[in-house]
Write an enzyme that holds these catalytic residues in place. Structure first.
Site, PDB file in Angstrom:
ATOM      1  N   TRP A 102      88.893 125.156 -55.350  1.00 63.92           N
ATOM      2  CA  TRP A 102      89.756 125.127 -56.539  1.00 63.92           C
ATOM      3  C   TRP A 102      89.341 124.020 -57.486  1.00 63.92           C
ATOM      4  O   TRP A 102      89.320 124.201 -58.707  1.00 63.92           O
ATOM      5  CB  TRP A 102      91.226 125.015 -56.137  1.00 63.92           C
ATOM      6  CG  TRP A 102      91.711 126.284 -55.511  1.00 63.92           C
ATOM      7  CD1 TRP A 102      92.141 126.467 -54.234  1.00 63.92           C
ATOM      8  CD2 TRP A 102      91.770 127.587 -56.138  1.00 63.92           C
ATOM      9  NE1 TRP A 102      92.464 127.792 -54.025  1.00 63.92           N
ATOM     10  CE2 TRP A 102      92.253 128.489 -55.164  1.00 63.92           C
ATOM     11  CE3 TRP A 102      91.458 128.070 -57.403  1.00 63.92           C
ATOM     12  CZ2 TRP A 102      92.432 129.852 -55.435  1.00 63.92           C
ATOM     13  CZ3 TRP A 102      91.635 129.417 -57.672  1.00 63.92           C
ATOM     14  CH2 TRP A 102      92.115 130.295 -56.696  1.00 63.92           C
ATOM     15  N   ASP A 173      96.156 118.999 -59.551  1.00 69.80           N
ATOM     16  CA  ASP A 173      96.491 120.383 -59.221  1.00 69.80           C
ATOM     17  C   ASP A 173      97.217 120.344 -57.874  1.00 69.80           C
ATOM     18  O   ASP A 173      96.587 120.141 -56.839  1.00 69.80           O
ATOM     19  CB  ASP A 173      95.202 121.216 -59.131  1.00 69.80           C
ATOM     20  CG  ASP A 173      95.460 122.655 -58.700  1.00 69.80           C
ATOM     21  OD1 ASP A 173      96.622 123.012 -58.412  1.00 69.80           O
ATOM     22  OD2 ASP A 173      94.478 123.427 -58.645  1.00 69.80           O
ATOM     23  N   LYS A 197     102.955 129.560 -54.204  1.00 67.99           N
ATOM     24  CA  LYS A 197     102.784 128.963 -52.880  1.00 67.99           C
ATOM     25  C   LYS A 197     104.097 128.327 -52.410  1.00 67.99           C
ATOM     26  O   LYS A 197     104.646 128.740 -51.408  1.00 67.99           O
ATOM     27  CB  LYS A 197     101.674 127.909 -52.885  1.00 67.99           C
ATOM     28  CG  LYS A 197     100.246 128.449 -52.766  1.00 67.99           C
ATOM     29  CD  LYS A 197      99.694 129.034 -54.024  1.00 67.99           C
ATOM     30  CE  LYS A 197      98.305 129.638 -53.891  1.00 67.99           C
ATOM     31  NZ  LYS A 197      97.306 128.984 -54.702  1.00 67.99           N
TER      32      LYS A 197
END
Ligand SMILES: *Cc1c(COP(=O)(O)O)cnc(C)c1O
Length: 362
Positions: A102, A173, A197
């Site tokens: 990511w 993030d 999530k």
């Protein structure tokens, strides 16, 4: 109908009581005679839902008053572009710490909008431990420092918050570990997270931003991508994802009033992760490559000693009511995601299954 144990990395499990409440309120929200999905986002009813969600989130994370909370769209992936667009108006170099897939995507997208500098990388250790504070080397003209607190695919989690000078915005993030425990928001310039999530359903993206950073956008930044525009319109410049916002609010309420806050949530999460890593470490049959201090509490990747048994493992797990244990398609192996809404009973069932499976096939 029965609900099985769901270890999906995202969209992930939601608390059962949240789903039950959404079901009960589905056709007629609090006597208004319509569903939240059918309400005007400008209505007094929806504005009360939106404001309550923000108030609960602020109280859970103890968000200081000089931070704005933005309810955006486009997922965390859109933030990879929005960040350099919104923080790059004064020039400078975007600094990144690379600890996994990511973070890599954030860098690749960031390069389109600002010069970038790799401040630290876990590449040399095979993405198995995060850089130490002294390994982080900033460029002289840094516009911000970005890192990924929890790499969802690799299962690699920071065990500290990088230290930066007051004038450098730290950007994180937190898509896969936000709300898993308390954090000191005041250490950050920007925190962002896709909702699917640990927050709620897909379609909502949370941005928490220090107010003084709202006016650094590059001139060409699309109106819809400007944090300033979003903040000035209370996240309703256009139609927001109302139902996802409402469900996120139910999750915040669950965290506050049923779980008892993020300190309590952190303790439950620690127990869950400890139990699963213990099983992996005590049975030769399983392995996890991550350095112990950086093992993710949220996403636990593991491999079987005999990779040819992976399909059998997944098939038997599913038959035992344990869903979504396959690793990310880019890396294979297994992965169990233990987000907030995954109950301790799910981890008990998983570790019992893993022990039986190892004895049967090992
Ligand atoms: C899932 C995830 C993303 C991507 O999120 P989208 O909302 O699908 O764009 C980005 N970063 C991290 C750490 C993630 O876990």
């Amino acid at each position: 109908m029965s609900r099985l144990f769901n270890f999906c990395a995202g969209p992930a499990a939601l608390p059962q009581t949240v789903l039950e409440r959404a079901r009960d309120e589905m056709l007629d929200w609090q006597g208004r005679g319509l569903s939240v999905m059918e309400m005007s986002h400008r209505s007094e009813a929806f504005i009360s839902i939106a404001e309550q969600a923000e108030a609960d989130l602020r109280s859970l994370l103890a968000i200081p008053d000089h931070y704005k909370v933005l309810f955006m769209q486009g997922g965390a992936s859109s933030q990879f572009a929005m960040l350099p667009l919104n923080l790059g108006g004064q020039g400078g170099t975007a600094n990144y710490i690379y600890t996994g897939i990511w973070g890599q995507k954030a860098i690749q997208e960031g390069q389109r909008y600002l010069p970038t500098h790799l401040a630290a990388s876990s590449e040399a250790n095979g993405l198995t431990r995060v850089p130490t504070p002294s390994e982080i080397q900033l460029s002289t003209d840094a516009a911000y420092l970005h890192y990924t607190s929890n790499e969802t695919i690799g299962g690699l989690q920071f065990d500290y918050i990088p230290e930066v000078s007051d004038d450098l915005p730290l950007v994180c993030d937190m898509s896969s570990d936000i709300l898993s425990g308390p954090i000191d928001v005041s250490r950050f310039g920007v925190i962002y997270a896709g909702a699917q999530k640990n927050i709620g359903p897909a379609g909502l993206t949370l941005v928490i931003i220090r107010e003084d950073l709202l006016d650094r956008a590059q001139a060409q930044t699309p109106t819809m991508f400007q944090y300033r525009v979003c903040a000035d319109h209370a996240s309703m410049y256009n139609t927001p994802p109302t139902f996802a916002w409402y469900l996120a609010g139910l999750v915040f309420d669950w965290l506050k009033n049923e779980v008892g806050g993020l300190e309590a949530m952190a303790q439950i999460n620690q127990r869950k992760a400890a139990r699963l890593y213990h099983t992996i470490d005590t049975l030769d049959f399983y392995s996890n490559p991550i350095a112990k201090p950086n093992r993710s509490q949220m996403n636990v990747p593991f491999r079987l000693a005999d990779a040819s048994l992976e399909k059998t493992f997944l098939k038997e797990a599913e038959a035992a009511g344990l869903l979504n244990l396959a690793g990310h398609r880019s890396v294979g192996g297994m992965r169990a995601s233990l987000y907030n809404a995954v109950p301790e009973a799910a981890v008990d069932a998983l570790t019992a299954f893993m022990t039986d499976f190892a004895h049967k096939w090992g």
